[in-house]
Write a protein that holds these residues in place. Structure first.
Motif, PDB file in Angstrom:
ATOM      1  N   ALA A   6     -16.423 -26.892  36.459  1.00 33.84           N
ATOM      2  CA  ALA A   6     -17.292 -26.075  37.312  1.00 33.84           C
ATOM      3  C   ALA A   6     -18.180 -26.966  38.176  1.00 33.84           C
ATOM      4  N   GLY A   7     -18.131 -26.739  39.476  1.00 31.33           N
ATOM      5  CA  GLY A   7     -18.961 -27.491  40.410  1.00 31.33           C
ATOM      6  C   GLY A   7     -18.358 -28.786  40.899  1.00 31.33           C
ATOM      7  N   LYS A   8     -17.239 -29.234  40.302  1.00 31.47           N
ATOM      8  CA  LYS A   8     -16.587 -30.445  40.784  1.00 31.47           C
ATOM      9  C   LYS A   8     -15.969 -30.183  42.159  1.00 31.47           C
ATOM     10  N   VAL A   9     -15.908 -31.218  42.982  1.00 31.09           N
ATOM     11  CA  VAL A   9     -15.325 -31.109  44.321  1.00 31.09           C
ATOM     12  C   VAL A   9     -13.945 -31.741  44.298  1.00 31.09           C
ATOM     13  N   ALA A  10     -12.935 -30.973  44.720  1.00 29.26           N
ATOM     14  CA  ALA A  10     -11.554 -31.436  44.690  1.00 29.26           C
ATOM     15  C   ALA A  10     -10.929 -31.356  46.079  1.00 29.26           C
ATOM     16  N   LEU A  11     -10.135 -32.356  46.387  1.00 26.83           N
ATOM     17  CA  LEU A  11      -9.363 -32.400  47.629  1.00 26.83           C
ATOM     18  C   LEU A  11      -7.888 -32.386  47.262  1.00 26.83           C
ATOM     19  N   VAL A  12      -7.135 -31.438  47.836  1.00 24.93           N
ATOM     20  CA  VAL A  12      -5.708 -31.313  47.566  1.00 24.93           C
ATOM     21  C   VAL A  12      -4.961 -31.411  48.887  1.00 24.93           C
ATOM     22  N   THR A  13      -4.047 -32.374  48.987  1.00 22.33           N
ATOM     23  CA  THR A  13      -3.215 -32.474  50.185  1.00 22.33           C
ATOM     24  C   THR A  13      -1.924 -31.696  49.980  1.00 22.33           C
ATOM     25  N   GLY A  14      -1.265 -31.383  51.088  1.00 20.93           N
ATOM     26  CA  GLY A  14      -0.051 -30.581  50.998  1.00 20.93           C
ATOM     27  C   GLY A  14      -0.298 -29.246  50.353  1.00 20.93           C
ATOM     28  N   ALA A  15      -1.446 -28.631  50.667  1.00 23.20           N
ATOM     29  CA  ALA A  15      -1.922 -27.465  49.914  1.00 23.20           C
ATOM     30  C   ALA A  15      -1.557 -26.128  50.539  1.00 23.20           C
ATOM     31  N   SER A  16      -0.757 -26.119  51.588  1.00 26.35           N
ATOM     32  CA  SER A  16      -0.497 -24.847  52.261  1.00 26.35           C
ATOM     33  C   SER A  16       0.557 -24.005  51.572  1.00 26.35           C
ATOM     34  N   VAL A  17       1.450 -24.640  50.804  1.00 27.86           N
ATOM     35  CA  VAL A  17       2.528 -23.907  50.131  1.00 27.86           C
ATOM     36  C   VAL A  17       2.822 -24.558  48.783  1.00 27.86           C
ATOM     37  N   GLY A  31     -13.324 -23.419  38.625  1.00 24.23           N
ATOM     38  CA  GLY A  31     -14.687 -23.569  39.134  1.00 24.23           C
ATOM     39  C   GLY A  31     -14.899 -24.681  40.127  1.00 24.23           C
ATOM     40  N   CYS A  32     -13.820 -25.334  40.568  1.00 22.57           N
ATOM     41  CA  CYS A  32     -13.970 -26.413  41.555  1.00 22.57           C
ATOM     42  C   CYS A  32     -14.263 -25.855  42.938  1.00 22.57           C
ATOM     43  N   ARG A  33     -15.017 -26.626  43.701  1.00 20.49           N
ATOM     44  CA  ARG A  33     -15.139 -26.402  45.138  1.00 20.49           C
ATOM     45  C   ARG A  33     -14.046 -27.225  45.805  1.00 20.49           C
ATOM     46  N   LEU A  34     -13.401 -26.654  46.828  1.00 17.88           N
ATOM     47  CA  LEU A  34     -12.164 -27.232  47.325  1.00 17.88           C
ATOM     48  C   LEU A  34     -12.193 -27.609  48.798  1.00 17.88           C
ATOM     49  N   ALA A  35     -11.471 -28.699  49.084  1.00  9.25           N
ATOM     50  CA  ALA A  35     -11.026 -29.011  50.439  1.00  9.25           C
ATOM     51  C   ALA A  35      -9.513 -29.064  50.380  1.00  9.25           C
ATOM     52  N   ILE A  36      -8.849 -28.378  51.288  1.00  7.89           N
ATOM     53  CA  ILE A  36      -7.387 -28.360  51.282  1.00  7.89           C
ATOM     54  C   ILE A  36      -6.874 -28.887  52.619  1.00  7.89           C
ATOM     55  N   VAL A  37      -5.807 -29.675  52.534  1.00  8.03           N
ATOM     56  CA  VAL A  37      -5.286 -30.386  53.700  1.00  8.03           C
ATOM     57  C   VAL A  37      -3.795 -30.119  53.846  1.00  8.03           C
ATOM     58  N   ALA A  38      -3.349 -29.902  55.083  1.00 12.80           N
ATOM     59  CA  ALA A  38      -1.927 -29.811  55.411  1.00 12.80           C
ATOM     60  C   ALA A  38      -1.810 -29.839  56.933  1.00 12.80           C
ATOM     61  N   ARG A  39      -0.598 -29.965  57.417  1.00 14.81           N
ATOM     62  CA  ARG A  39      -0.396 -29.973  58.863  1.00 14.81           C
ATOM     63  C   ARG A  39      -0.392 -28.568  59.447  1.00 14.81           C
ATOM     64  N   ARG A  40       0.151 -27.602  58.711  1.00 18.39           N
ATOM     65  CA  ARG A  40       0.340 -26.256  59.250  1.00 18.39           C
ATOM     66  C   ARG A  40      -0.919 -25.419  59.015  1.00 18.39           C
ATOM     67  N   GLU A  41      -1.758 -25.346  60.035  1.00 15.70           N
ATOM     68  CA  GLU A  41      -3.079 -24.726  59.865  1.00 15.70           C
ATOM     69  C   GLU A  41      -2.987 -23.247  59.529  1.00 15.70           C
ATOM     70  N   GLU A  42      -2.026 -22.540  60.120  1.00 16.36           N
ATOM     71  CA  GLU A  42      -1.923 -21.103  59.856  1.00 16.36           C
ATOM     72  C   GLU A  42      -1.671 -20.843  58.364  1.00 16.36           C
ATOM     73  N   ARG A  43      -0.761 -21.594  57.768  1.00 18.30           N
ATOM     74  CA  ARG A  43      -0.482 -21.426  56.343  1.00 18.30           C
ATOM     75  C   ARG A  43      -1.658 -21.889  55.497  1.00 18.30           C
ATOM     76  N   LEU A  44      -2.340 -22.924  55.961  1.00 14.42           N
ATOM     77  CA  LEU A  44      -3.490 -23.445  55.226  1.00 14.42           C
ATOM     78  C   LEU A  44      -4.620 -22.416  55.216  1.00 14.42           C
ATOM     79  N   GLN A  45      -4.862 -21.773  56.349  1.00 10.93           N
ATOM     80  CA  GLN A  45      -5.888 -20.736  56.422  1.00 10.93           C
ATOM     81  C   GLN A  45      -5.529 -19.559  55.518  1.00 10.93           C
ATOM     82  N   LYS A  46      -4.246 -19.223  55.464  1.00 10.17           N
ATOM     83  CA  LYS A  46      -3.804 -18.133  54.586  1.00 10.17           C
ATOM     84  C   LYS A  46      -4.044 -18.489  53.125  1.00 10.17           C
ATOM     85  N   ALA A  47      -3.754 -19.738  52.762  1.00  7.04           N
ATOM     86  CA  ALA A  47      -4.002 -20.176  51.383  1.00  7.04           C
ATOM     87  C   ALA A  47      -5.482 -20.102  51.052  1.00  7.04           C
TER      88      ALA A  47
END
Length: 252
Positions: A6-17, A31-47
């Motif tokens: 809970a409260g940890k900050v996580a970054l996940v790449t290739g996170a759109s699918v 409980g993590c706060r997230l940053a998600i990264v991928a090339r396809r922004e539309e799919r990333l926003q959906k995730a």
């Protein structure tokens, strides 16, 4: 078990699918706060919308090509500007690169850039942050190292395993662990659309290769990522842990 995430900050790449999306969702559930990264922004926003719809904080969305030379610093800047820290890095972006022949220099460079250098550079960018806070988790999603043919995606797996082991020995004193997970056959875009695109192909592969008797789901891997990301996994580092239903034939 309370994973104390809970409260940890996580970054996940290739996170759109696929695997990355499942990993991001499970970390959010813990409980993590997230940053998600991928090339396809539309799919990333959906995730990101799907995670928010489950009642979790909406992730920071970073649309980026991690193979670009300045990508690691760009992503680092956005994560730190939003959260001020990073506790967990999940290097999930990558993919198979089968060649018709031996592969050109350009093909090998692209395969190494995506499957080795990009994740390594992201980790190196965030290591000083993790060292300063005396906590960090670096988890690399790699792949098999049993080559059946020339494939530019396989040698980077071995390179990542050796680099991760080396890094784990340097940063262990700082409360940082570094581990690698080679997924076996798990339902994902790459498996279901490219490698085993039909039910018949999947049944045949399972019958010939998988003692568990089925192709796994992304969540079967995400649970291991969540555990390795937790403070409870503090003594597990420098390891290569396969999640494949027993398909790998080597004993170590």
């Amino acid at each position: 078990m309370n994973l104390q995430l809970a409260g940890k900050v996580a970054l996940v790449t290739g996170a759109s699918v696929g695997l990355g999306r499942a990993i991001a969702q499970m970390l959010a559930e813990e409980g993590c706060r997230l940053a998600i990264v991928a090339r396809r922004e539309e799919r990333l926003q959906k995730a990101a919308d799907e995670i928010a719809a489950l009642g979790h904080a909406r992730p920071l969305v970073v649309a980026a090509d991690i193979t670009e030379r300045d990508a690691a610093e760009l992503i680092k800047g956005k994560v730190l500007a939003t959260f001020g820290r990073l506790d967990i890095l999940v290097n999930n972006a990558g993919g198979s690169r089968p060649f018709d022949g031996l592969g050109t220099r350009e093909q090998w460079d692209e395969a190494m850039a995506l499957n080795f250098h990009a994740g390594r550079e992201l980790a190196h960018a965030f290591v000083p942050v993790m060292q300063a806070q005396k906590f960090g988790r670096i988890i690399n999603l790699t792949g098999g190292d049993e080559p059946l043919a020339i494939n530019g995606g396989i040698p980077p797996n071995g390179a990542t395993h050796i680099w991760a082991k080396s890094l784990s020995r340097v940063v262990g004193k700082d409360g940082i662990t570094v581990n690698s997970i080679p997924p076996g056959r798990l339902h994902s875009e790459q498996i279901d659309e490219k490698l085993l695109p039909t039910e018949e192909a999947q049944r045949k592969w399972v019958a010939e290769n998988c003692p568990a008797g089925y192709i796994g789901e992304p969540e079967d891997l995400a649970v291991l990522v969540a555990f390795l990301a937790s403070p409870r996994a503090r003594y597990i580092t420098g390891q290569v842990i396969h999640v494949d239903g027993g398909a790998r034939r080597f004993s170590h």
